[in-house]
Design a protein around this motif. Structure first.
Motif, PDB file in Angstrom:
ATOM      1  N   THR A   5       0.826  -1.200   0.000  1.00  0.00           N
ATOM      2  CA  THR A   5       0.000   0.000   0.000  1.00  0.00           C
ATOM      3  C   THR A   5       0.863   1.252   0.000  1.00  0.00           C
ATOM      4  OG1 THR A   5      -1.671  -1.199   1.249  1.00  0.00           O
ATOM      5  CG2 THR A   5      -1.869   1.188   1.185  1.00  0.00           C
ATOM      6  N   LEU A   6       1.909   1.237   0.821  1.00  0.00           N
ATOM      7  CA  LEU A   6       2.812   2.385   0.893  1.00  0.00           C
ATOM      8  C   LEU A   6       3.564   2.575  -0.419  1.00  0.00           C
ATOM      9  CD1 LEU A   6       3.860   4.556   2.836  1.00  0.00           C
ATOM     10  CD2 LEU A   6       5.648   2.961   3.536  1.00  0.00           C
ATOM     11  N   ILE A   7       3.983   1.477  -1.041  1.00  0.00           N
ATOM     12  CA  ILE A   7       4.685   1.553  -2.323  1.00  0.00           C
ATOM     13  C   ILE A   7       3.764   2.114  -3.407  1.00  0.00           C
ATOM     14  CG2 ILE A   7       5.753   0.168  -4.149  1.00  0.00           C
ATOM     15  CD1 ILE A   7       6.737  -1.720  -1.888  1.00  0.00           C
ATOM     16  N   LEU A   8       2.509   1.670  -3.408  1.00  0.00           N
ATOM     17  CA  LEU A   8       1.541   2.204  -4.363  1.00  0.00           C
ATOM     18  C   LEU A   8       1.361   3.701  -4.179  1.00  0.00           C
ATOM     19  CD1 LEU A   8      -0.753   2.091  -6.451  1.00  0.00           C
ATOM     20  CD2 LEU A   8      -2.296   1.428  -4.598  1.00  0.00           C
ATOM     21  N   ALA A   9       1.260   4.130  -2.922  1.00  0.00           N
ATOM     22  CA  ALA A   9       1.106   5.554  -2.647  1.00  0.00           C
ATOM     23  C   ALA A   9       2.305   6.347  -3.170  1.00  0.00           C
ATOM     24  CB  ALA A   9       0.940   5.771  -1.141  1.00  0.00           C
ATOM     25  N   PHE A  10       3.494   5.800  -2.975  1.00  0.00           N
ATOM     26  CA  PHE A  10       4.711   6.466  -3.450  1.00  0.00           C
ATOM     27  C   PHE A  10       4.695   6.633  -4.965  1.00  0.00           C
ATOM     28  CE2 PHE A  10       8.920   5.733  -5.346  1.00  0.00           C
ATOM     29  CZ  PHE A  10       9.578   6.869  -4.911  1.00  0.00           C
ATOM     30  N   PHE A  11       4.452   5.542  -5.696  1.00  0.00           N
ATOM     31  CA  PHE A  11       4.482   5.618  -7.148  1.00  0.00           C
ATOM     32  C   PHE A  11       3.327   6.436  -7.705  1.00  0.00           C
ATOM     33  CE2 PHE A  11       7.452   1.998  -6.990  1.00  0.00           C
ATOM     34  CZ  PHE A  11       8.390   2.469  -7.895  1.00  0.00           C
ATOM     35  N   ALA A  12       2.189   6.397  -7.031  1.00  0.00           N
ATOM     36  CA  ALA A  12       1.049   7.178  -7.500  1.00  0.00           C
ATOM     37  C   ALA A  12       1.348   8.672  -7.481  1.00  0.00           C
ATOM     38  CB  ALA A  12      -0.179   6.877  -6.640  1.00  0.00           C
ATOM     39  N   MET A  13       2.148   9.116  -6.493  1.00  0.00           N
ATOM     40  CA  MET A  13       2.437  10.545  -6.364  1.00  0.00           C
ATOM     41  C   MET A  13       3.767  10.956  -6.988  1.00  0.00           C
ATOM     42  SD  MET A  13      -0.300  11.515  -5.103  1.00  0.00           S
ATOM     43  CE  MET A  13       0.240  13.211  -5.268  1.00  0.00           C
ATOM     44  N   LEU A  14       4.588   9.991  -7.416  1.00  0.00           N
ATOM     45  CA  LEU A  14       5.898  10.329  -7.976  1.00  0.00           C
ATOM     46  C   LEU A  14       5.772  11.168  -9.234  1.00  0.00           C
ATOM     47  CD1 LEU A  14       8.946  10.034  -7.829  1.00  0.00           C
ATOM     48  CD2 LEU A  14       8.748   7.881  -9.084  1.00  0.00           C
ATOM     49  N   ARG A  38      -8.393   6.514  -9.362  1.00  0.00           N
ATOM     50  CA  ARG A  38      -7.345   5.992 -10.233  1.00  0.00           C
ATOM     51  C   ARG A  38      -7.505   6.474 -11.664  1.00  0.00           C
ATOM     52  NH1 ARG A  38      -7.717   1.760  -6.409  1.00  0.00           N
ATOM     53  NH2 ARG A  38      -5.665   1.188  -5.567  1.00  0.00           N
ATOM     54  N   ARG A  39      -8.721   6.527 -12.161  1.00  0.00           N
ATOM     55  CA  ARG A  39      -8.919   7.030 -13.524  1.00  0.00           C
ATOM     56  C   ARG A  39      -8.479   8.486 -13.633  1.00  0.00           C
ATOM     57  NH1 ARG A  39     -14.570   4.384 -13.809  1.00  0.00           N
ATOM     58  NH2 ARG A  39     -14.145   2.367 -14.789  1.00  0.00           N
ATOM     59  N   THR A  40      -8.812   9.268 -12.616  1.00  0.00           N
ATOM     60  CA  THR A  40      -8.440  10.686 -12.646  1.00  0.00           C
ATOM     61  C   THR A  40      -6.929  10.863 -12.553  1.00  0.00           C
ATOM     62  OG1 THR A  40     -10.529  11.141 -11.495  1.00  0.00           O
ATOM     63  CG2 THR A  40      -8.942  12.936 -11.626  1.00  0.00           C
ATOM     64  N   THR A  96       5.890   5.145 -15.890  1.00  0.00           N
ATOM     65  CA  THR A  96       6.117   4.242 -14.762  1.00  0.00           C
ATOM     66  C   THR A  96       5.022   4.373 -13.709  1.00  0.00           C
ATOM     67  OG1 THR A  96       8.508   4.334 -15.077  1.00  0.00           O
ATOM     68  CG2 THR A  96       7.726   3.618 -12.919  1.00  0.00           C
ATOM     69  N   SER A  97       4.656   5.599 -13.379  1.00  0.00           N
ATOM     70  CA  SER A  97       3.607   5.810 -12.381  1.00  0.00           C
ATOM     71  C   SER A  97       2.259   5.300 -12.872  1.00  0.00           C
ATOM     72  CB  SER A  97       3.513   7.291 -12.015  1.00  0.00           C
ATOM     73  OG  SER A  97       4.649   7.710 -11.297  1.00  0.00           O
ATOM     74  N   ALA A  98       1.965   5.507 -14.158  1.00  0.00           N
ATOM     75  CA  ALA A  98       0.703   5.022 -14.710  1.00  0.00           C
ATOM     76  C   ALA A  98       0.634   3.494 -14.659  1.00  0.00           C
ATOM     77  CB  ALA A  98       0.534   5.517 -16.144  1.00  0.00           C
ATOM     78  N   CYS A  99       1.756   2.830 -14.978  1.00  0.00           N
ATOM     79  CA  CYS A  99       1.792   1.365 -14.922  1.00  0.00           C
ATOM     80  C   CYS A  99       1.623   0.870 -13.486  1.00  0.00           C
ATOM     81  CB  CYS A  99       3.105   0.853 -15.498  1.00  0.00           C
ATOM     82  SG  CYS A  99       3.271   1.078 -17.291  1.00  0.00           S
ATOM     83  N   ALA A 100       2.293   1.537 -12.534  1.00  0.00           N
ATOM     84  CA  ALA A 100       2.169   1.132 -11.131  1.00  0.00           C
ATOM     85  C   ALA A 100       0.739   1.305 -10.647  1.00  0.00           C
ATOM     86  CB  ALA A 100       3.122   1.962 -10.270  1.00  0.00           C
ATOM     87  N   LEU A 101       0.090   2.377 -11.074  1.00  0.00           N
ATOM     88  CA  LEU A 101      -1.297   2.616 -10.676  1.00  0.00           C
ATOM     89  C   LEU A 101      -2.213   1.549 -11.264  1.00  0.00           C
ATOM     90  CD1 LEU A 101      -2.811   4.773  -9.012  1.00  0.00           C
ATOM     91  CD2 LEU A 101      -3.368   5.895 -11.166  1.00  0.00           C
ATOM     92  N   ALA A 102      -1.958   1.160 -12.516  1.00  0.00           N
ATOM     93  CA  ALA A 102      -2.772   0.124 -13.158  1.00  0.00           C
ATOM     94  C   ALA A 102      -2.590  -1.220 -12.460  1.00  0.00           C
ATOM     95  CB  ALA A 102      -2.400   0.000 -14.630  1.00  0.00           C
ATOM     96  N   ILE A 103      -1.353  -1.546 -12.096  1.00  0.00           N
ATOM     97  CA  ILE A 103      -1.096  -2.801 -11.384  1.00  0.00           C
ATOM     98  C   ILE A 103      -1.779  -2.782 -10.017  1.00  0.00           C
ATOM     99  CG2 ILE A 103       0.699  -4.203 -10.297  1.00  0.00           C
ATOM    100  CD1 ILE A 103       2.561  -3.253 -12.575  1.00  0.00           C
ATOM    101  N   GLY A 104      -1.686  -1.650  -9.339  1.00  0.00           N
ATOM    102  CA  GLY A 104      -2.335  -1.531  -8.037  1.00  0.00           C
ATOM    103  C   GLY A 104      -3.834  -1.669  -8.138  1.00  0.00           C
ATOM    104  N   ALA A 105      -4.423  -1.105  -9.192  1.00  0.00           N
ATOM    105  CA  ALA A 105      -5.873  -1.209  -9.381  1.00  0.00           C
ATOM    106  C   ALA A 105      -6.275  -2.654  -9.636  1.00  0.00           C
ATOM    107  CB  ALA A 105      -6.303  -0.326 -10.551  1.00  0.00           C
ATOM    108  N   ALA A 106      -5.461  -3.386 -10.384  1.00  0.00           N
ATOM    109  CA  ALA A 106      -5.805  -4.765 -10.724  1.00  0.00           C
ATOM    110  C   ALA A 106      -5.703  -5.686  -9.515  1.00  0.00           C
ATOM    111  CB  ALA A 106      -4.880  -5.272 -11.828  1.00  0.00           C
ATOM    112  N   THR A 107      -4.797  -5.365  -8.582  1.00  0.00           N
ATOM    113  CA  THR A 107      -4.571  -6.279  -7.460  1.00  0.00           C
ATOM    114  C   THR A 107      -5.284  -5.872  -6.184  1.00  0.00           C
ATOM    115  OG1 THR A 107      -2.565  -5.059  -6.858  1.00  0.00           O
ATOM    116  CG2 THR A 107      -2.313  -6.935  -8.343  1.00  0.00           C
ATOM    117  N   VAL A 123      -0.823  10.447 -17.860  1.00  0.00           N
ATOM    118  CA  VAL A 123      -0.697  10.342 -19.320  1.00  0.00           C
ATOM    119  C   VAL A 123      -0.552  11.717 -19.957  1.00  0.00           C
ATOM    120  CG1 VAL A 123      -1.877   9.632 -21.424  1.00  0.00           C
ATOM    121  CG2 VAL A 123      -1.912   8.141 -19.428  1.00  0.00           C
ATOM    122  N   THR A 124      -1.372  12.671 -19.528  1.00  0.00           N
ATOM    123  CA  THR A 124      -1.279  14.020 -20.115  1.00  0.00           C
ATOM    124  C   THR A 124       0.055  14.670 -19.772  1.00  0.00           C
ATOM    125  OG1 THR A 124      -2.469  14.941 -18.202  1.00  0.00           O
ATOM    126  CG2 THR A 124      -3.763  14.438 -20.180  1.00  0.00           C
ATOM    127  N   GLY A 125       0.588  14.372 -18.581  1.00  0.00           N
ATOM    128  CA  GLY A 125       1.899  14.919 -18.222  1.00  0.00           C
ATOM    129  C   GLY A 125       2.990  14.421 -19.148  1.00  0.00           C
TER     130      GLY A 125
END
Length: 460
Positions: free
Chosen positions: A249-258, A313-315, A421-432, A321-323
């Motif tokens: 959970t903490l790792i997801l939070a890190f990558f989501a905000m990176l 997650r969608r937002t 990288t952050s988008a992929c981490a967010l997608a993996i987190g959403a799936a799991t 992606v836009t960044g």
């Protein structure tokens, strides 16, 4: 997160008036905190290299100045750890007052610091020390301000309510840039002599207003229920240990905000220096920052509300992606040295990148952690990302840009790589973790209504 003993004791509903007061206090306090913290960001890009590193070349002075900027970001996780612990143990409200007071004292002292021409190497040492205090203070601020709004609000409005605390960041930036820009209109000698100091000294007034608003609000009802539950069950929990028991959970939070902090560094510090070196006057750059900050704050609130409808997650994914897509046009536009093009670049990035990345962040991170460790978990994830994306990335961007003699290839490679990288981490987190995060949201609803016993929350 409630025991049977507490389940039959409904939480007192936050009145609409009190809720407005809590949201307003979070917003005003964040404005003051980030005015102080981001005033330093602006000054480090445009002023400090000349005053505190005057014995270095212009490029080396800029890199050294941005290095002191990084120190503040490195200190932010420490602030998140310290104040997150006490925020989970003794309460959100008191911690928020302490962090605001710390920030105000440090910023005011920066306004009276001697320069390197006056005291030599002692000047940058003192500057770094006060920057560390700023970093610790803002590290504890974000989590508490977001949680107060989150824990007073019904779940279907979490994104909208917490977005006001996020919007305090660009609002503080706009005020800081406006104040510095106003004094930048002075003759150059007067501005570098005393004009730059006034915005830092004004912090004392703003902090007084922020503390007054925070003393008038009530403590989080979810925190009070959690403390009551722990007392009735004789439990003593260490918030950090509760967070580290579920590190994913903490790792997801890190990558989501990176990605959020990396793209913010592009516009907040590196972009300012790049625009200045491309030929824009300092006062023009600061004027663009003012307008951009206002638009960014409105965008954050809008995307916070959008996340309540379409999901966090969608937002966040949209912003990542836009960044990645807009990094190249942004650099192209500000590299022209044209005022209109630079303004367009900043508005584009603030509205469609910073807005969707920071607007829902408070609700997203708060939903990942249990009430008893929420301050610690959300703060650590957010502030760890700020250390790398906000503190080290500006230094890296400036170094890559210098290494290529003004080329943008490596800079773009870094920016796009982080976004993907952050988008992929967010997608993996959403799936799991979809089921777990849904359970957390459901539990939050029951916590606020107090109508049924709750299962133990799971970190998603």
């Amino acid at each position: 997160m409630s025991s049977p003993a507490c389940a039959g004791r409904p939480l007192e509903q936050t009145s609409p008036r009190e809720l407005r007061r809590v949201i307003a206090a979070g917003y005003i306090g964040s404005v003051v905190e980030y005015y102080d913290f981001l005033l330093y960001v602006t000054a480090s890009s445009l002023v400090f290299n000349k005053l505190f590193f005057s014995n270095l070349s212009p490029v080396a002075g800029t890199i050294a100045s941005l290095g002191t900027l990084a120190v503040g970001y490195i200190a932010r996780p420490l602030g998140g750890l310290i104040f997150g612990h006490y925020g989970d143990k003794i309460g959100r409200k008191s911690v928020l007052v302490v962090t605001l007071l710390m920030m105000g004292i440090a910023t005011t002292l920066i306004g009276i610091l001697p320069t390197s021409d006056q005291v030599g190497t002692l000047a940058p040492v003192l500057l770094v020390a006060l920057r560390i205090v700023q970093g610790i203070a803002v590290g504890g601020e974000w989590g508490g301000a977001s949680l107060m709004a989150f824990e007073h609000t019904q779940p279907h409005r979490h994104g909208f309510a917490t977005s006001f605390s996020a919007a305090g960041g660009p609002t503080g930036t706009a005020i800081a840039a406006g104040a510095l820009g106003l004094f930048a209109l002075l003759p150059t000698e007067q501005f570098y002599s005393w004009g730059w100091r006034i915005p830092f000294l004004l912090s004392a007034v703003l902090v007084g207003i922020g503390i007054w608003t925070r003393l008038k609000i009530s403590e989080s009802p979810l925190f009070l229920q959690e403390k009551r539950r722990q007392l009735e069950q004789g439990q003593t929990k260490v918030p950090l240990w509760e967070v580290l028991r579920a590190p994913r959970t903490l790792i997801l939070a890190f990558f989501a905000m990176l990605a959020a902090f990396t793209f913010n560094s592009l516009v907040g510090s590196f972009g300012l220096t790049y625009a200045r070196d491309s030929g824009l006057d300092v006062s023009v750059i600061l004027g663009i920052q003012v307008l951009g900050g206002v638009c960014c704050a409105l965008s954050m609130i809008a995307f916070g509300a959008i996340s309540d409808r379409f999901g966090r997650r969608r937002t966040l994914g949209f912003g990542m992606v836009t960044g990645a897509l807009l990094s190249y046009p942004f650099l192209q536009l500000i590299g022209t040295g044209d005022t209109v093009s630079t303004l367009l670049a900043y508005l584009m990035f603030y509205i469609f990148v910073n807005g969707p990345l920071f607007g829902p962040s408070g609700a997203f991170l708060s939903e990942q952690f249990e009430t008893g460790s929420r301050y610690t978990g959300a703060s650590l994830g957010y502030q760890a990302a700020s250390t790398l994306g906000g503190g080290l990335v500006p230094l890296l961007l400036a170094s890559l840009f210098s290494a290529q003699n003004g080329g943008r290839g490596l800079v773009l490679f870094l920016l796009i790589g982080v976004g993907v990288t952050s988008a992929c981490a967010l997608a993996i987190g959403a799936a799991t973790s979809h089921r777990n995060s849904t359970a957390i949201t459901d539990n939050a609803a029951h916590e606020i209504s107090g109508t049924v016993p709750l299962q133990k929350e799971k970190s998603g």
